[in-house]
Scaffold this motif. Structure first.
Motif, PDB file in Angstrom:
ATOM      1  N   SER A   3      21.894  -6.477 -13.724  1.00 37.08           N
ATOM      2  CA  SER A   3      20.667  -8.116 -14.153  1.00 37.08           C
ATOM      3  C   SER A   3      19.830  -6.651 -13.194  1.00 37.08           C
ATOM      4  O   SER A   3      19.819  -6.132 -12.825  1.00 37.08           O
ATOM      5  N   ASP A   4      17.844  -8.059 -13.742  1.00 35.28           N
ATOM      6  CA  ASP A   4      16.936  -6.701 -13.389  1.00 35.28           C
ATOM      7  C   ASP A   4      16.040  -7.744 -12.249  1.00 35.28           C
ATOM      8  O   ASP A   4      15.080  -8.131 -12.432  1.00 35.28           O
ATOM      9  N   ASN A   5      16.861  -8.382 -11.558  1.00 34.17           N
ATOM     10  CA  ASN A   5      16.542  -9.637 -10.913  1.00 34.17           C
ATOM     11  C   ASN A   5      15.787  -8.841  -8.972  1.00 34.17           C
ATOM     12  O   ASN A   5      16.710  -8.656  -8.584  1.00 34.17           O
ATOM     13  N   ASN A   6      14.927  -8.029  -8.978  1.00 31.48           N
ATOM     14  CA  ASN A   6      14.620  -7.288  -8.250  1.00 31.48           C
ATOM     15  C   ASN A   6      13.418  -8.281  -7.019  1.00 31.48           C
ATOM     16  O   ASN A   6      12.578  -8.423  -7.657  1.00 31.48           O
ATOM     17  N   THR A   7      13.468  -7.434  -5.798  1.00 35.23           N
ATOM     18  CA  THR A   7      12.356  -7.817  -5.157  1.00 35.23           C
ATOM     19  C   THR A   7      12.040  -6.687  -4.668  1.00 35.23           C
ATOM     20  O   THR A   7      11.163  -5.530  -4.172  1.00 35.23           O
ATOM     21  N   GLY A   8      10.420  -7.692  -4.979  1.00 32.07           N
ATOM     22  CA  GLY A   8       8.929  -6.264  -4.091  1.00 32.07           C
ATOM     23  C   GLY A   8       8.900  -6.556  -2.866  1.00 32.07           C
ATOM     24  O   GLY A   8       8.847  -7.745  -2.625  1.00 32.07           O
ATOM     25  N   VAL A   9       8.791  -5.524  -1.719  1.00 32.06           N
ATOM     26  CA  VAL A   9       8.671  -5.671  -0.623  1.00 32.06           C
ATOM     27  C   VAL A   9       7.467  -4.558  -0.606  1.00 32.06           C
ATOM     28  O   VAL A   9       6.961  -3.408  -1.263  1.00 32.06           O
ATOM     29  N   PHE A  10       6.042  -5.707   0.021  1.00 32.74           N
ATOM     30  CA  PHE A  10       4.308  -5.344  -0.138  1.00 32.74           C
ATOM     31  C   PHE A  10       4.587  -5.475   1.334  1.00 32.74           C
ATOM     32  O   PHE A  10       4.369  -6.585   2.910  1.00 32.74           O
ATOM     33  N   VAL A  11       4.091  -4.367   2.212  1.00 29.04           N
ATOM     34  CA  VAL A  11       3.957  -4.005   3.761  1.00 29.04           C
ATOM     35  C   VAL A  11       2.537  -4.168   3.811  1.00 29.04           C
ATOM     36  O   VAL A  11       2.167  -2.741   3.538  1.00 29.04           O
ATOM     37  N   PHE A  12       2.196  -4.840   5.048  1.00 35.85           N
ATOM     38  CA  PHE A  12       0.479  -4.876   5.135  1.00 35.85           C
ATOM     39  C   PHE A  12       0.477  -4.908   6.836  1.00 35.85           C
ATOM     40  O   PHE A  12       0.636  -5.538   6.955  1.00 35.85           O
ATOM     41  N   VAL A  13      -0.777  -3.693   7.193  1.00 35.89           N
ATOM     42  CA  VAL A  13      -1.189  -4.057   7.841  1.00 35.89           C
ATOM     43  C   VAL A  13      -2.692  -4.515   8.477  1.00 35.89           C
ATOM     44  O   VAL A  13      -3.267  -4.021   7.374  1.00 35.89           O
ATOM     45  N   LYS A  14      -3.383  -5.084   9.307  1.00 31.72           N
ATOM     46  CA  LYS A  14      -4.689  -5.164   9.770  1.00 31.72           C
ATOM     47  C   LYS A  14      -5.380  -3.433  10.013  1.00 31.72           C
ATOM     48  O   LYS A  14      -5.167  -3.190  11.261  1.00 31.72           O
ATOM     49  N   GLU A  15      -6.240  -3.307   9.297  1.00 28.99           N
ATOM     50  CA  GLU A  15      -7.259  -1.851  10.504  1.00 28.99           C
ATOM     51  C   GLU A  15      -7.510  -2.808  11.237  1.00 28.99           C
ATOM     52  O   GLU A  15      -8.593  -3.763  11.441  1.00 28.99           O
TER      53      GLU A  15
END
Length: 585
Positions: free
Chosen positions: A573-585
């Motif tokens: 299937s196309d049940n994909n997980t998006g991973v977004f990694v943020f940091v404080k500047e």
């Protein structure tokens, strides 16, 4: 003991047949169990409730957050403790074994029920269909209560017919099997009610029937209270399963027929399937004729033949056996078509083994037995072609979390001091993620449970005071289709952004990026088209997408996006997980 030995001695061929069919059934189910992959969303819900610290907490969790009856969850809770004691821990394969055993036993039980009420050939047809059934194989190995409910329905039906026709010691087993069914699957109370009506019609002793089902009803009251509490709480939610997610379409009847009688089993919950085998222009496709049309027509013909013959010859045994299941299915279809309940194919499973017995009776009633046997072999070959195809339930390979876990571990993404937001199914998804600071935010609870503490994290006070299920679509139109960011959600996230220290990360995991990306097309359309699409599509998925976009936009504006990538959660299937990694500047 002597009686059992005498029975085996006098019925060697019958015992041999049942053993062979059971071994075939076991073979298919073991392969399916081995290839089942990790848990998908519904299974993780089961794990979530069953993994509480005590039986009391299991029941409390179901009462406050769900509407299912507790028996399967309690048994799974104890089974998981048992597995942990012997070092098996919470292995997905081991915990799935709980439902494996009763669901598998449906196959030999179908044989003996068919033999008891009709003849050996009926039992042979029924048990063979169930042994090869992709529909039953799939739910034999799923960490849900459907396979267990299927077995209990057949057991209940067996004692029900025996009680009405003979009343020879079947009374107590009937009460027990019905109670087990009622405490396993919440909607089974409808089935038991239709069983009661059938008993009133065909039983001569009405007083005994009333007393028997009154006792059953009184013992069922605690589970009924749980179910009704869940239903009434659910009525106060923003979204409806029946209206906003699983919208009923007449084409569902095609799913039903294909799943029951062919190998083309639909286990998914989307509403956009194309039923090519039932479209006229595809009737001359040899593949569809062999794999779908033939087995469906063959079994439907058998069922209709048996049903008509039962009424024509006044075969009360078959009528009593079939009537509760047929009425139950009719109830489900009617309620779903009126938008009063959600309906996926697995909700019909408890009627399945009884319907198969009806098919088996009909096939055995044809005069040209050699020709029917030849067609039946052809039918089993057709089903087997699906079992060993790419779409086979023997190779579920769900992979809801394993690729996610292995990827996060390999890249060392999440550390214990990081902040992590999983806005959709977060409390379930944590089974596959490391320890960290997880934000208490659940879109699913906000939209599908009566958890108003989450409303204020996205909607203003005026909206919260006005919103209900009836007016939610109208009130939330501007927020959903236009880029009007939620000030409440921004304030909520900024509180955590301030807590971020140097070197820690803010990580957002979106476990349904396929839905988010497909729904994003809405925002590219002109206003007139937006309105049309908004009222055509699922409110739940549109709101979920809007909130996810808000989370990512607010994070982008306040932090720096260090990296992002997609993890494929499933080969099928196309049940994909998006991973977004943020940091404080």
């Amino acid at each position: 003991m002597n009686g059992a030995a005498e029975y085996i001695k006098n019925n060697k061929k019958e015992i041999a047949f049942v053993l062979i069919v059971s071994v075939i059934a076991l073979f298919f189910r073991i392969i399916s169990l081995k290839n089942a992959g990790d848990l998908w969303i519904d299974e993780i819900y089961t794990y979530y409730f069953s993994s509480k610290n005590s039986i009391f907490e299991v029941i409390k969790g179901l009462y406050t957050e769900d509407l299912h009856t507790p028996l399967y969850f309690i048994l799974l809770h104890l089974w998981m403790k048992f597995c942990a004691f012997f070092g098996a821990g919470e292995n997905d394969t081991m915990i799935r074994l709980l439902g494996f055993i009763p669901s598998f036993l449906t196959v030999p039980l179908a044989y003996f029920a068919g033999k008891k009420f009709f003849n050996k050939k009926t039992g042979a047809y029924a048990s063979s269909i169930l042994a090869f059934s992709p529909f039953l194989i799939y739910y034999t190995t799923e960490l849900r209560f459907y396979g267990m409910a299927c077995f209990l329905t057949l057991l209940s039906s067996y004692y029900f017919v025996k009680f009405i026709k003979q009343n020879d010691g079947a009374k107590i087993p009937l009460v027990i099997s019905n109670l087990l069914l009622l405490y396993t699957f919440n909607i089974s109370f409808v089935y038991v009610f239709f069983q009661f009506l059938t008993a009133v019609i065909f039983s001569k002793n009405k007083k005994e029937i009333l007393r028997l089902y009154l006792i059953t009803g009184l013992l069922y009251l605690p589970a009924l209270i749980m179910t009704l509490h869940g239903i009434f709480s659910y009525r106060n939610t923003i979204c409806s399963f029946g209206r906003d997610i699983f919208i009923f379409k007449p084409a569902f009847f095609s799913i039903f027929l294909q799943s029951y009688f062919s190998g083309n089993f639909f286990y998914g919950t989307q509403n956009n399937y194309e039923y090519n085998a039932f479209i006229l222009k595809h009737l001359f496709n040899i593949k569809n004729i062999f794999l779908i049309l033939f087995p469906v027509i063959f079994c439907v013909t058998g069922f209709i033949r048996g049903f008509i013959k039962a009424f024509a010859e006044k075969n009360k045994t078959l009528i009593i056996l079939l009537l509760p299941s047929v009425l139950f299915l009719g109830f489900e279809f009617i309620m779903a078509s009126l938008g009063l309940m959600s309906l996926t194919i697995r909700y019909t499973l408890i009627s399945y083994p009884v319907i198969v017995l009806g098919v088996a009776f009909g096939l055995n009633s044809f005069k040209n037995t050699r020709f029917i046997k030849l067609l039946f072999v052809f039918y089993l070959i057709s089903i087997s072609a699906f079992l060993f195809s790419k779409m086979s339930p023997l190779d579920k390979d769900v992979e809801f979390g394993t690729p996610l876990k292995s990827t996060l571990d390999r890249l060392n993404i999440i550390k214990k001091d990081d902040y992590v937001l999983i806005p959709v199914m977060g409390k379930l998804y944590r089974r596959y993620t490391p320890k960290a600071h997880y934000l208490d935010f659940e879109i699913t609870d906000m939209l599908l449970n009566d958890v108003r503490k989450y409303y204020g994290l996205v909607f203003d006070e005026d909206t919260i005071n006005k919103i209900n299920r009836k007016n939610a679509r109208e009130i939330l139109y501007d927020y959903t289709v236009y880029n009007t960011k939620s000030a409440q959600l921004e304030n909520y996230l900024k509180k955590y952004f301030k807590e971020l220290k140097s070197g820690t990360k803010f990580i957002v995991l979106i476990n349904n990026m396929n839905t988010v990306e497909s729904m994003s097309e809405l925002y590219t359309k002109p206003d007139s088209e937006k309105k049309r699409l908004y009222y055509k599509n699922s409110l739940y998925y549109m709101l979920m997408t809007r909130i996810v976009f808000d989370i990512l936009d607010i994070s982008n504006q306040n932090l720096k996006l260090k990296t992002k990538f997609i993890i494929n959660d499933s080969k099928h299937s196309d049940n994909n997980t998006g991973v977004f990694v943020f940091v404080k500047e």
